[in-house]
Motif scaffolding. Structure first.
Motif, PDB file in Angstrom:
ATOM      1  N   HIS A 178       0.851  -1.185   0.000  1.00  0.00           N
ATOM      2  CA  HIS A 178       0.000   0.000   0.000  1.00  0.00           C
ATOM      3  C   HIS A 178       0.886   1.233   0.000  1.00  0.00           C
ATOM      4  O   HIS A 178       1.670   1.460   0.928  1.00  0.00           O
ATOM      5  N   ALA A 179       0.804   2.046  -1.065  1.00  0.00           N
ATOM      6  CA  ALA A 179       1.598   3.270  -1.157  1.00  0.00           C
ATOM      7  C   ALA A 179       1.033   4.158  -2.264  1.00  0.00           C
ATOM      8  O   ALA A 179       0.389   3.674  -3.196  1.00  0.00           O
ATOM      9  N   ASP A 180       1.280   5.449  -2.126  1.00  0.00           N
ATOM     10  CA  ASP A 180       0.927   6.414  -3.158  1.00  0.00           C
ATOM     11  C   ASP A 180       2.143   6.545  -4.073  1.00  0.00           C
ATOM     12  O   ASP A 180       3.203   7.015  -3.628  1.00  0.00           O
ATOM     13  N   VAL A 181       2.027   6.151  -5.318  1.00  0.00           N
ATOM     14  CA  VAL A 181       3.192   6.126  -6.209  1.00  0.00           C
ATOM     15  C   VAL A 181       3.744   7.525  -6.484  1.00  0.00           C
ATOM     16  O   VAL A 181       4.873   7.668  -6.954  1.00  0.00           O
ATOM     17  N   ARG A 182       2.973   8.562  -6.156  1.00  0.00           N
ATOM     18  CA  ARG A 182       3.458   9.929  -6.352  1.00  0.00           C
ATOM     19  C   ARG A 182       4.535  10.310  -5.346  1.00  0.00           C
ATOM     20  O   ARG A 182       5.324  11.213  -5.588  1.00  0.00           O
ATOM     21  N   GLN A 185      -4.591   9.030 -13.983  1.00  0.00           N
ATOM     22  CA  GLN A 185      -4.790   9.470 -12.600  1.00  0.00           C
ATOM     23  C   GLN A 185      -3.775  10.530 -12.178  1.00  0.00           C
ATOM     24  O   GLN A 185      -3.974  11.232 -11.195  1.00  0.00           O
ATOM     25  N   PHE A 186      -2.684  10.648 -12.944  1.00  0.00           N
ATOM     26  CA  PHE A 186      -1.620  11.581 -12.577  1.00  0.00           C
ATOM     27  C   PHE A 186      -1.576  12.813 -13.472  1.00  0.00           C
ATOM     28  O   PHE A 186      -0.804  13.728 -13.219  1.00  0.00           O
ATOM     29  N   SER A 187      -2.373  12.837 -14.505  1.00  0.00           N
ATOM     30  CA  SER A 187      -2.522  13.954 -15.447  1.00  0.00           C
ATOM     31  C   SER A 187      -1.209  14.689 -15.690  1.00  0.00           C
ATOM     32  O   SER A 187      -0.303  14.159 -16.307  1.00  0.00           O
ATOM     33  N   ASP A 188      -1.064  15.926 -15.181  1.00  0.00           N
ATOM     34  CA  ASP A 188       0.120  16.724 -15.494  1.00  0.00           C
ATOM     35  C   ASP A 188       1.392  16.233 -14.797  1.00  0.00           C
ATOM     36  O   ASP A 188       2.489  16.708 -15.096  1.00  0.00           O
ATOM     37  N   LYS A 189       1.277  15.287 -13.876  1.00  0.00           N
ATOM     38  CA  LYS A 189       2.459  14.715 -13.213  1.00  0.00           C
ATOM     39  C   LYS A 189       2.914  13.409 -13.862  1.00  0.00           C
ATOM     40  O   LYS A 189       3.870  12.785 -13.413  1.00  0.00           O
ATOM     41  N   ALA A 190       2.224  13.011 -14.930  1.00  0.00           N
ATOM     42  CA  ALA A 190       2.517  11.728 -15.572  1.00  0.00           C
ATOM     43  C   ALA A 190       3.940  11.673 -16.109  1.00  0.00           C
ATOM     44  O   ALA A 190       4.639  10.665 -15.946  1.00  0.00           O
ATOM     45  N   ASP A 227      14.881  -1.088 -16.129  1.00  0.00           N
ATOM     46  CA  ASP A 227      15.514  -1.334 -17.420  1.00  0.00           C
ATOM     47  C   ASP A 227      14.511  -1.206 -18.558  1.00  0.00           C
ATOM     48  O   ASP A 227      14.878  -0.931 -19.693  1.00  0.00           O
ATOM     49  N   LYS A 228      13.238  -1.424 -18.225  1.00  0.00           N
ATOM     50  CA  LYS A 228      12.180  -1.304 -19.226  1.00  0.00           C
ATOM     51  C   LYS A 228      10.927  -0.769 -18.547  1.00  0.00           C
ATOM     52  O   LYS A 228      10.593  -1.170 -17.432  1.00  0.00           O
ATOM     53  N   VAL A 229      10.245   0.146 -19.230  1.00  0.00           N
ATOM     54  CA  VAL A 229       8.974   0.696 -18.744  1.00  0.00           C
ATOM     55  C   VAL A 229       7.905   0.360 -19.777  1.00  0.00           C
ATOM     56  O   VAL A 229       8.069   0.655 -20.968  1.00  0.00           O
ATOM     57  N   VAL A 230       6.830  -0.279 -19.320  1.00  0.00           N
ATOM     58  CA  VAL A 230       5.739  -0.670 -20.211  1.00  0.00           C
ATOM     59  C   VAL A 230       4.451  -0.017 -19.702  1.00  0.00           C
ATOM     60  O   VAL A 230       4.020  -0.265 -18.579  1.00  0.00           O
ATOM     61  N   LEU A 231       3.873   0.820 -20.550  1.00  0.00           N
ATOM     62  CA  LEU A 231       2.654   1.547 -20.203  1.00  0.00           C
ATOM     63  C   LEU A 231       1.533   1.168 -21.156  1.00  0.00           C
ATOM     64  O   LEU A 231       1.760   0.993 -22.358  1.00  0.00           O
ATOM     65  N   LEU A 232       0.349   1.051 -20.604  1.00  0.00           N
ATOM     66  CA  LEU A 232      -0.842   0.764 -21.402  1.00  0.00           C
ATOM     67  C   LEU A 232      -1.896   1.752 -20.927  1.00  0.00           C
ATOM     68  O   LEU A 232      -2.220   1.788 -19.729  1.00  0.00           O
ATOM     69  N   ASP A 280       2.910  12.052 -28.268  1.00  0.00           N
ATOM     70  CA  ASP A 280       3.931  13.102 -28.241  1.00  0.00           C
ATOM     71  C   ASP A 280       4.753  13.032 -26.954  1.00  0.00           C
ATOM     72  O   ASP A 280       5.977  13.170 -26.983  1.00  0.00           O
ATOM     73  N   MET A 281       4.084  12.829 -25.823  1.00  0.00           N
ATOM     74  CA  MET A 281       4.794  12.767 -24.548  1.00  0.00           C
ATOM     75  C   MET A 281       5.734  11.574 -24.518  1.00  0.00           C
ATOM     76  O   MET A 281       6.895  11.688 -24.120  1.00  0.00           O
ATOM     77  N   TRP A 282       5.246  10.404 -24.939  1.00  0.00           N
ATOM     78  CA  TRP A 282       6.067   9.200 -24.911  1.00  0.00           C
ATOM     79  C   TRP A 282       7.267   9.323 -25.853  1.00  0.00           C
ATOM     80  O   TRP A 282       8.370   8.916 -25.510  1.00  0.00           O
ATOM     81  N   ARG A 283       7.052   9.888 -27.024  1.00  0.00           N
ATOM     82  CA  ARG A 283       8.174  10.078 -27.953  1.00  0.00           C
ATOM     83  C   ARG A 283       9.218  11.014 -27.349  1.00  0.00           C
ATOM     84  O   ARG A 283      10.423  10.775 -27.468  1.00  0.00           O
ATOM     85  N   HIS A 284       8.753  12.073 -26.727  1.00  0.00           N
ATOM     86  CA  HIS A 284       9.660  13.027 -26.085  1.00  0.00           C
ATOM     87  C   HIS A 284      10.484  12.355 -24.988  1.00  0.00           C
ATOM     88  O   HIS A 284      11.637  12.724 -24.751  1.00  0.00           O
TER      89      HIS A 284
END
Length: 198
Positions: free
Chosen positions: A85-89, A107-112, A124-129, A169-173
């Protein structure tokens, strides 16, 4: 208080199966292809731990789910799953081979972007869906309002959702080498090696 949807793994799983239809299992299997057997995996906003239960458990991964919903964490622990149990922010993410965040980035909008950069520091790898077709963006106010209330994970209704172009655009950046569409969702993969992974 979190909506009823986030109080029960059964309800959450049912709602996601309805939302994604035939893509529900396809999306999880696609994500699991990015995880090697025995990997150390951190799953942010893990909810009902569906990716672990359906796909990763058989790969004998070292799995840690992280979620802010105390009830869901308690229920997953009863199933013998390693969940925190933790707040990932504000949680210091532990080093891992693969970091997952499935259908929760909104859920994190501008903090994503900051969250993703933190993930890139330790994985080593980040996978987002992330869904890019959402009832919360409906032209009908009643439908958008209902979707926002249903997706209240404990901090009030969530009306923000990413649009496909904005997310791409964000992911490419941020250096993501794979961005692909899976039904109503966008899959993004970043690898420390910088090599295109699919």
């Amino acid at each position: 208080m979190a909506s009823l949807l986030y109080s029960s793994p059964l309800l959450l799983g049912l709602a996601l199966r309805i939302k994604y239809g035939r893509f529900y299992g396809i999306r999880l299997e696609r994500v699991s292809k990015e995880v090697l057997d025995g990997s150390k995996v951190v799953d942010l906003c893990c909810g009902d731990c569906a990716i672990y239960l359906r796909c990763l458990r058989r790969k004998r991964v070292d799995y840690l789910g992280v979620d802010v919903n105390r009830r869901m964490v308690r229920l997953m622990k009863r199933r013998g799953i390693q969940v925190l149990h933790a707040d990932v922010r504000s949680y210091n993410l532990p080093p891992c081979d693969v970091l997952l965040c499935l259908a929760s980035l909104y859920q994190f909008s501008d903090k994503a972007a900051h969250l993703i950069q933190s993930a890139q520091d330790i994985a080593d790898k980040v996978v987002l869906l992330e869904p890019v077709e959402n009832l919360a963006c409906s032209k009908y106010p009643w439908a958008a309002s209902l979707a926002a209330k249903i997706t209240d994970f404990g901090e009030g209704p969530v009306s923000f959702r990413f649009e496909e172009e904005e997310l791409t655009d964000m992911w490419r950046h941020l250096g993501f080498t794979t961005i692909e569409r899976i039904g109503p969702e966008l899959l993004g993969i970043w690898s420390r090696s910088g090599v295109r992974v699919s």
